[in-house]
Design a protein around this motif. Structure first.
Motif, PDB file in Angstrom:
ATOM      1  N   GLY A 166       0.694  -1.109   0.223  1.00  0.00           N
ATOM      2  CA  GLY A 166      -0.098  -0.133   0.140  1.00  0.00           C
ATOM      3  C   GLY A 166       0.732   1.252  -0.064  1.00  0.00           C
ATOM      4  N   GLU A 167       2.163   1.280   0.346  1.00  0.00           N
ATOM      5  CA  GLU A 167       3.113   2.401   0.538  1.00  0.00           C
ATOM      6  C   GLU A 167       3.080   2.977  -1.246  1.00  0.00           C
ATOM      7  N   ALA A 168       2.669   2.141  -2.006  1.00  0.00           N
ATOM      8  CA  ALA A 168       2.735   2.623  -3.349  1.00  0.00           C
ATOM      9  C   ALA A 168       1.783   3.783  -3.764  1.00  0.00           C
ATOM     10  N   ALA A 169       0.918   3.848  -3.014  1.00  0.00           N
ATOM     11  CA  ALA A 169      -0.098   5.146  -3.201  1.00  0.00           C
ATOM     12  C   ALA A 169       0.372   6.085  -3.152  1.00  0.00           C
ATOM     13  N   LEU A 170       1.742   6.247  -2.159  1.00  0.00           N
ATOM     14  CA  LEU A 170       2.435   7.729  -2.072  1.00  0.00           C
ATOM     15  C   LEU A 170       2.923   8.219  -3.080  1.00  0.00           C
ATOM     16  N   VAL A 171       3.307   7.247  -4.107  1.00  0.00           N
ATOM     17  CA  VAL A 171       3.921   7.767  -5.463  1.00  0.00           C
ATOM     18  C   VAL A 171       2.908   8.681  -6.196  1.00  0.00           C
ATOM     19  N   LEU A 172       1.631   8.428  -6.045  1.00  0.00           N
ATOM     20  CA  LEU A 172       0.590   9.315  -6.689  1.00  0.00           C
ATOM     21  C   LEU A 172       0.663  10.748  -6.291  1.00  0.00           C
ATOM     22  N   ASN A 173       1.208  11.086  -4.992  1.00  0.00           N
ATOM     23  CA  ASN A 173       1.354  12.366  -4.739  1.00  0.00           C
ATOM     24  C   ASN A 173       2.428  13.163  -5.537  1.00  0.00           C
ATOM     25  N   VAL A 174       3.305  12.434  -6.203  1.00  0.00           N
ATOM     26  CA  VAL A 174       4.561  13.052  -7.045  1.00  0.00           C
ATOM     27  C   VAL A 174       4.303  13.146  -8.330  1.00  0.00           C
ATOM     28  N   VAL A 175       3.150  12.274  -8.927  1.00  0.00           N
ATOM     29  CA  VAL A 175       2.930  12.118 -10.337  1.00  0.00           C
ATOM     30  C   VAL A 175       2.786  13.544 -10.949  1.00  0.00           C
ATOM     31  N   GLU A 176       3.474  13.851 -12.214  1.00  0.00           N
ATOM     32  CA  GLU A 176       3.349  15.205 -12.715  1.00  0.00           C
ATOM     33  C   GLU A 176       3.173  14.792 -14.093  1.00  0.00           C
ATOM     34  N   ALA A 177       1.706  14.460 -14.477  1.00  0.00           N
ATOM     35  CA  ALA A 177       1.127  13.968 -15.783  1.00  0.00           C
ATOM     36  C   ALA A 177       0.618  14.937 -16.649  1.00  0.00           C
ATOM     37  N   LYS A 178       1.143  16.130 -16.677  1.00  0.00           N
ATOM     38  CA  LYS A 178       0.534  17.291 -17.298  1.00  0.00           C
ATOM     39  C   LYS A 178       0.295  17.176 -18.936  1.00  0.00           C
ATOM     40  N   GLU A 179       1.019  16.378 -19.461  1.00  0.00           N
ATOM     41  CA  GLU A 179       0.991  16.041 -20.958  1.00  0.00           C
ATOM     42  C   GLU A 179      -0.026  14.904 -21.152  1.00  0.00           C
ATOM     43  N   ALA A 180      -0.367  14.001 -20.154  1.00  0.00           N
ATOM     44  CA  ALA A 180      -0.932  12.774 -20.201  1.00  0.00           C
ATOM     45  C   ALA A 180      -2.311  12.764 -20.654  1.00  0.00           C
ATOM     46  N   THR A 181      -2.767  12.102 -21.428  1.00  0.00           N
ATOM     47  CA  THR A 181      -4.096  11.865 -21.747  1.00  0.00           C
ATOM     48  C   THR A 181      -5.067  11.245 -20.641  1.00  0.00           C
ATOM     49  N   PHE A 182      -6.250  11.389 -20.700  1.00  0.00           N
ATOM     50  CA  PHE A 182      -7.254  10.808 -19.915  1.00  0.00           C
ATOM     51  C   PHE A 182      -6.924   9.357 -19.648  1.00  0.00           C
ATOM     52  N   GLU A 183      -6.671   8.701 -20.623  1.00  0.00           N
ATOM     53  CA  GLU A 183      -6.435   6.829 -20.737  1.00  0.00           C
ATOM     54  C   GLU A 183      -4.971   6.864 -20.050  1.00  0.00           C
ATOM     55  N   GLU A 184      -3.991   7.752 -20.067  1.00  0.00           N
ATOM     56  CA  GLU A 184      -2.880   7.370 -19.534  1.00  0.00           C
ATOM     57  C   GLU A 184      -3.021   7.757 -18.045  1.00  0.00           C
ATOM     58  N   CYS A 185      -3.756   8.557 -17.640  1.00  0.00           N
ATOM     59  CA  CYS A 185      -4.000   8.934 -16.202  1.00  0.00           C
ATOM     60  C   CYS A 185      -4.663   7.786 -15.617  1.00  0.00           C
ATOM     61  N   VAL A 186      -5.689   7.172 -16.254  1.00  0.00           N
ATOM     62  CA  VAL A 186      -6.375   5.972 -15.683  1.00  0.00           C
ATOM     63  C   VAL A 186      -5.336   4.748 -15.620  1.00  0.00           C
ATOM     64  N   LYS A 187      -4.678   4.776 -16.768  1.00  0.00           N
ATOM     65  CA  LYS A 187      -3.385   3.582 -16.465  1.00  0.00           C
ATOM     66  C   LYS A 187      -2.535   3.615 -15.269  1.00  0.00           C
ATOM     67  N   ILE A 188      -2.052   4.895 -14.958  1.00  0.00           N
ATOM     68  CA  ILE A 188      -1.318   5.419 -13.749  1.00  0.00           C
ATOM     69  C   ILE A 188      -2.078   4.787 -12.572  1.00  0.00           C
ATOM     70  N   VAL A 189      -3.221   5.345 -12.408  1.00  0.00           N
ATOM     71  CA  VAL A 189      -3.891   5.056 -11.099  1.00  0.00           C
ATOM     72  C   VAL A 189      -4.369   3.485 -10.941  1.00  0.00           C
ATOM     73  N   SER A 190      -4.763   2.996 -12.205  1.00  0.00           N
ATOM     74  CA  SER A 190      -4.905   1.406 -12.385  1.00  0.00           C
ATOM     75  C   SER A 190      -4.014   0.595 -11.892  1.00  0.00           C
ATOM     76  N   SER A 191      -2.766   1.121 -12.016  1.00  0.00           N
ATOM     77  CA  SER A 191      -1.369   0.316 -11.779  1.00  0.00           C
ATOM     78  C   SER A 191      -1.295   0.070 -10.265  1.00  0.00           C
ATOM     79  N   LEU A 192      -2.139   0.709  -9.383  1.00  0.00           N
ATOM     80  CA  LEU A 192      -2.069   0.734  -8.037  1.00  0.00           C
ATOM     81  C   LEU A 192      -2.914  -0.314  -7.552  1.00  0.00           C
ATOM     82  N   LYS A 193      -2.930  -1.606  -8.185  1.00  0.00           N
ATOM     83  CA  LYS A 193      -3.560  -2.872  -7.667  1.00  0.00           C
ATOM     84  C   LYS A 193      -2.778  -3.550  -6.787  1.00  0.00           C
ATOM     85  N   CYS A 194      -2.628  -3.383  -5.884  1.00  0.00           N
ATOM     86  CA  CYS A 194      -1.923  -4.062  -4.779  1.00  0.00           C
ATOM     87  C   CYS A 194      -2.517  -5.219  -4.081  1.00  0.00           C
ATOM     88  N   SER A 195      -1.897  -6.431  -3.933  1.00  0.00           N
ATOM     89  CA  SER A 195      -2.716  -7.409  -3.506  1.00  0.00           C
ATOM     90  C   SER A 195      -2.488  -7.537  -2.059  1.00  0.00           C
TER      91      SER A 195
END
Length: 105
Positions: free
Chosen positions: A76-105
């Motif tokens: 779950g500590e991986a969620a902390l990385v979202l605080n520093v993501v700077e995806a200014k040029e990213a599309t909506f789909e790319e942003c969804v991919k970033i957030v979706s990668s936060l599927k920790c078991s």
């Protein structure tokens, strides 16, 4: 890169912040190479985040890889990385991919 990360760990353990900062700068410049190393994810989470903040990540795929690898290594500590993501040029789909990668078991 592995040796550089080992050296960073050694300086962090010694409390030598000046030398550690120099190494973090270098690792940040080569972030895509660093995240291929399993040892990178053994660093304390706050140090990983500092390196990510210093790096110039310009694509969603790299952020997604970092978060996925963080999930594997630190859960779950991986969620902390979202605080520093700077995806200014990213599309909506790319942003969804970033957030979706936060599927920790």
């Amino acid at each position: 890169m592995e040796n550089l990360i080992k050296e960073l760990i050694r300086f962090l353990e010694k409390g030598d912040e000046i030398k550690a900062e120099d190494i973090k700068e270098y690792i940040a410049e080569s972030i895509e190479e660093a995240i291929e190393e399993e040892l990178f994810f053994s660093l304390p989470t706050n140090e990983i985040i500092k390196i990510i903040q210093k790096s110039d990540i310009s694509n969603a795929e790299t952020y997604s890889n970092i978060i996925s690898r963080m999930c594997e290594a630190k859960g779950g500590e991986a969620a902390l990385v979202l605080n520093v993501v700077e995806a200014k040029e990213a599309t909506f789909e790319e942003c969804v991919k970033i957030v979706s990668s936060l599927k920790c078991s």
